[in-house]
Design a protein around this motif. Structure first.
Motif, PDB file in Angstrom:
ATOM      1  N   GLN A 146       0.979  -1.135  -0.054  1.00 36.90           N
ATOM      2  CA  GLN A 146       0.231   0.115  -0.095  1.00 36.90           C
ATOM      3  C   GLN A 146       0.727   1.365   0.013  1.00 36.90           C
ATOM      4  OE1 GLN A 146      -2.899   0.190   3.067  1.00 36.90           O
ATOM      5  NE2 GLN A 146      -3.492   2.225   2.394  1.00 36.90           N
ATOM      6  N   ASP A 147       1.700   1.270   0.771  1.00 37.22           N
ATOM      7  CA  ASP A 147       2.658   2.552   0.960  1.00 37.22           C
ATOM      8  C   ASP A 147       3.330   2.773  -0.471  1.00 37.22           C
ATOM      9  OD1 ASP A 147       4.211   0.259   1.278  1.00 37.22           O
ATOM     10  OD2 ASP A 147       5.786   1.367   2.292  1.00 37.22           O
ATOM     11  N   LEU A 148       3.791   1.763  -1.147  1.00 39.48           N
ATOM     12  CA  LEU A 148       4.491   1.851  -2.287  1.00 39.48           C
ATOM     13  C   LEU A 148       3.616   2.222  -3.441  1.00 39.48           C
ATOM     14  CD1 LEU A 148       7.702   1.961  -3.158  1.00 39.48           C
ATOM     15  CD2 LEU A 148       6.990  -0.441  -3.777  1.00 39.48           C
ATOM     16  N   GLU A 149       2.386   1.816  -3.303  1.00 34.42           N
ATOM     17  CA  GLU A 149       1.506   2.099  -4.413  1.00 34.42           C
ATOM     18  C   GLU A 149       0.925   3.310  -4.161  1.00 34.42           C
ATOM     19  OE1 GLU A 149      -1.431   1.950  -7.576  1.00 34.42           O
ATOM     20  OE2 GLU A 149       0.180   0.208  -6.688  1.00 34.42           O
ATOM     21  N   GLU A 150       0.980   4.078  -3.276  1.00 33.52           N
ATOM     22  CA  GLU A 150       0.474   5.492  -2.735  1.00 33.52           C
ATOM     23  C   GLU A 150       1.648   6.465  -3.438  1.00 33.52           C
ATOM     24  OE1 GLU A 150      -0.045   5.689   1.332  1.00 33.52           O
ATOM     25  OE2 GLU A 150      -2.077   4.707   1.172  1.00 33.52           O
ATOM     26  N   PHE A 151       2.949   5.872  -3.217  1.00 37.34           N
ATOM     27  CA  PHE A 151       4.221   6.547  -3.678  1.00 37.34           C
ATOM     28  C   PHE A 151       4.082   6.661  -5.172  1.00 37.34           C
ATOM     29  CE2 PHE A 151       8.436   7.125  -5.186  1.00 37.34           C
ATOM     30  CZ  PHE A 151       8.880   8.208  -4.589  1.00 37.34           C
ATOM     31  N   VAL A 152       3.752   5.688  -5.892  1.00 35.41           N
ATOM     32  CA  VAL A 152       3.663   5.501  -7.409  1.00 35.41           C
ATOM     33  C   VAL A 152       2.475   6.416  -7.989  1.00 35.41           C
ATOM     34  CG1 VAL A 152       3.338   4.033  -9.235  1.00 35.41           C
ATOM     35  CG2 VAL A 152       4.600   3.460  -7.641  1.00 35.41           C
ATOM     36  N   GLN A 153       1.417   6.200  -7.290  1.00 38.97           N
ATOM     37  CA  GLN A 153       0.166   7.039  -7.776  1.00 38.97           C
ATOM     38  C   GLN A 153       0.402   8.724  -7.752  1.00 38.97           C
ATOM     39  OE1 GLN A 153      -2.435   5.966  -9.221  1.00 38.97           O
ATOM     40  NE2 GLN A 153      -1.807   3.837  -9.255  1.00 38.97           N
ATOM     41  N   SER A 154       1.301   8.870  -6.504  1.00 29.36           N
ATOM     42  CA  SER A 154       1.448  10.383  -6.241  1.00 29.36           C
ATOM     43  C   SER A 154       2.403  11.122  -7.358  1.00 29.36           C
ATOM     44  CB  SER A 154       2.204  10.544  -5.099  1.00 29.36           C
ATOM     45  OG  SER A 154       3.647  10.083  -5.182  1.00 29.36           O
ATOM     46  N   SER A 155       2.822  10.179  -8.337  1.00 27.50           N
ATOM     47  CA  SER A 155       3.726  10.535  -9.577  1.00 27.50           C
ATOM     48  C   SER A 155       2.962  11.306 -10.622  1.00 27.50           C
ATOM     49  CB  SER A 155       4.406   9.201 -10.079  1.00 27.50           C
ATOM     50  OG  SER A 155       3.662   8.650 -10.751  1.00 27.50           O
ATOM     51  N   GLY A 156       1.511  11.232 -10.656  1.00 26.55           N
ATOM     52  CA  GLY A 156       0.557  11.755 -11.643  1.00 26.55           C
ATOM     53  C   GLY A 156       0.963  11.489 -12.967  1.00 26.55           C
TER      54      GLY A 156
END
Length: 539
Positions: A289-299
């Motif tokens: 989840q934490d890594l997915e959130e970081f990836v999604q924050s890349s826009g």
């Protein structure tokens, strides 16, 4: 009477069932012996070994008792441990990275075939420890294995197979100096088959073809001196006969090459050579989840994945700072596998991790570029998911691996020793923004790689079981039974040359004799004519 018949029939079925159970049990007792090789080589061997184990076979790893290897106890695999004269701190690979790969003289990396000498020396000592351990060798014989699996970049597997009387299957990316092709008697014309570590493509200029040919001749000498010679001595001593390592390697039943003509250049192969490139590229899993959130924050910019493989988690501090500064100049988010000292120039867009789920990240829709050292496993994972690459090769076949990807339009390559932040940022941006070039080429390679009737791992397991059932002697070309001059056709050429010389000599002699006879006849006729003319005049 009917009761007796039923009882007899029941006994017959029970006997068949017991026989089937015994057959299955025998299969499990036989199984496969694995002689491991460290690093990414072990990752491939382990994956195939586990796949064979899941088929119901007993798989045993000849495990060296040293604590600095990736090779270790693996759930699903049995092991037979043998002692080696190493201490845990004696990590040759770390020394190799420090004193060879990242050592520079006037900006030029000091890397030659001699650089491998310390690694092969340790492999030979370990091989000697196993073959000379009577108790361990005797235990290995009691398993009644059906086949041995090894990576022939360490020739000990070939010696061990012969010592135990087992057919051998070799899983490999390649061996320096194209030893695998020579051992399999596979033609490798220097006009379009690049020598290992040459960096050439299959489209060579005249100068490159000349260099490629002489490089092959030079490599033959180096490989004999720095790789095979020490193992030749081991083979003769432990097998008790005059034999060479090349002869033992040539006994391989099947060569499983971790390559694919999607990533490699087309070249001749032999019937017992099978391409299984991408066998470790399994199904991707969802990110934590934490890594997915970081990836999604890349826009819309996406992410860049940076990894130098399973063994190179830390790089020199100077180079790490250059990489960190370059990564900070790009709009993408970055996930970097790094375990070295703190990097001062690390930017907020970069997430540093001691380990990362590389395959799962490459499969993610937001991944734009893969910055890699050019190991074959990482390259195939990138091909599998159609991710373009930026190569920073370090040693060995990584240079030619990335050269092929660049030649196919799916990558750019930089020199890590002369790297600066600007060129790194520019190269990543070029790959990420020119989707019509790098992304399309990577996607094409991915489609070609997936469009095959059988998954690479399934194909590899099939051939392991095939050798267990039948062997593979019928796939070995007759060249194995010819001398070098017979295989090259020199004896036939010598015969034809002698025949041409003989026929030419005979024809020349006949023509000479005819000419002389004609000359004599002409002279004789002239003399007779003169005499007749003189006689008439006298009358």
């Amino acid at each position: 009477m009917r009761w007796c018949f039923s009882f007899a029939l029941t006994l017959a079925f029970m006997h068949m069932a017991v026989g089937q159970e015994k057959s299955d049990g025998d299969r499990a007792v036989g199984g496969m012996l694995v002689y491991p090789t460290d690093g990414s080589h072990w990752m491939s061997l382990r994956a195939l070994s586990l796949a064979v184990s899941r088929r119901g076979y007993r798989v045993v790893v000849a495990l060296p008792a040293t604590g600095n290897w990736m090779v270790g106890e693996t759930p699903g695999l049995d092991s037979e441990t043998f002692p080696v004269p190493f201490v845990d701190q004696d990590n040759v690979f770390d020394t190799f990275l420090r004193e060879v790969v990242f050592k520079e003289t006037d900006g030029v990396t000091e890397f030659t075939f001699r650089s491998f000498e310390s690694i092969y020396k340790k492999c030979a000592v370990m091989c000697d420890s196993l073959l000379g351990n009577v108790a361990v060798m005797q235990r290995l014989r009691t398993y009644n294995f059906e086949v041995l699996l090894a990576d022939p970049i360490d020739p000990c597997g070939a010696i061990l197979a012969d010592a135990l009387g087992l057919p051998s299957i070799f899983l490999l990316r390649g061996i320096p100096c194209n030893i695998d092709l020579k051992a399999a008697h596979c033609p490798a014309p220097s006009s379009y088959v690049p020598q290992s570590m040459s960096g050439f493509t299959d489209q060579m200029s005249f100068t490159e073809r000349v260099t490629n040919m002489f490089m092959g001749l030079k490599q033959d000498h180096l490989c004999i001196d720095f790789i095979l010679k020490r193992f030749d001595e081991l083979a003769r001593r432990h097998l008790g006969r005059d034999v060479t390592t090349m002869e033992l390697l040539s006994n391989a039943s099947i060569w499983l090459h971790r390559t694919d003509f999607v990533s490699d250049y087309p070249r001749p192969t032999m019937p017992n050579m099978v391409n299984v490139g991408g066998l470790t590229s399994g199904e991707a899993k969802p990110l934590p989840q934490d890594l997915e959130e970081f990836v999604q924050s890349s826009g819309e910019h996406g992410v860049v994945v940076v990894s130098f493989g399973s063994l190179v988690s830390a790089i020199p501090h100077r180079i790490a700072n250059v990489i960190a500064e370059g990564l900070g100049r790009i709009p993408q988010k970055v996930i970097w596998r790094y375990e070295g000292p703190t990097v001062e120039k690390l930017s907020n867009n970069t997430k540093v991790m001691p380990w990362l789920p590389q395959r799962d990240l490459l499969a993610h829709a937001k991944t734009r570029v893969f910055v890699t050292h050019g190991g074959s496993l990482g390259i195939f994972e990138a091909i599998c998911y159609g991710v373009p690459m930026l190569g920073l090769p370090l040693f060995g076949d990584q240079f030619e691996n990335m050269a092929r990807m660049q030649n196919k339009g799916a990558a750019l390559v930089l020199n890590i020793h002369s790297l600066d932040a600007g060129s790194l940022a520019l190269s990543i941006s070029t790959i990420a923004t020119h989707k019509s070039s790098y992304k399309e080429k990577s996607s094409l390679l991915s489609r070609l790689h997936h469009d095959q009737p059988q998954k690479p791992m399934d194909r590899a397991v099939f051939w392991v079981e095939f050798v267990m059932r039948h062997g593979a002697e019928h796939l070995r070309v007759a060249a194995h039974h010819l001398t070098w001059y017979q295989e090259a056709g020199f004896d036939v050429a010598a015969f034809l040359l002698a025949a041409i010389v003989l026929v030419t000599s005979v024809l020349t002699a006949l023509i000479t004799i005819c000419c002389r006879w004609l000359c004599r006849a002409k002279h004789s006729n002239a003399t007779v004519g003169k005499e007749m003319a003189a006689s008439k005049k006298h009358k």
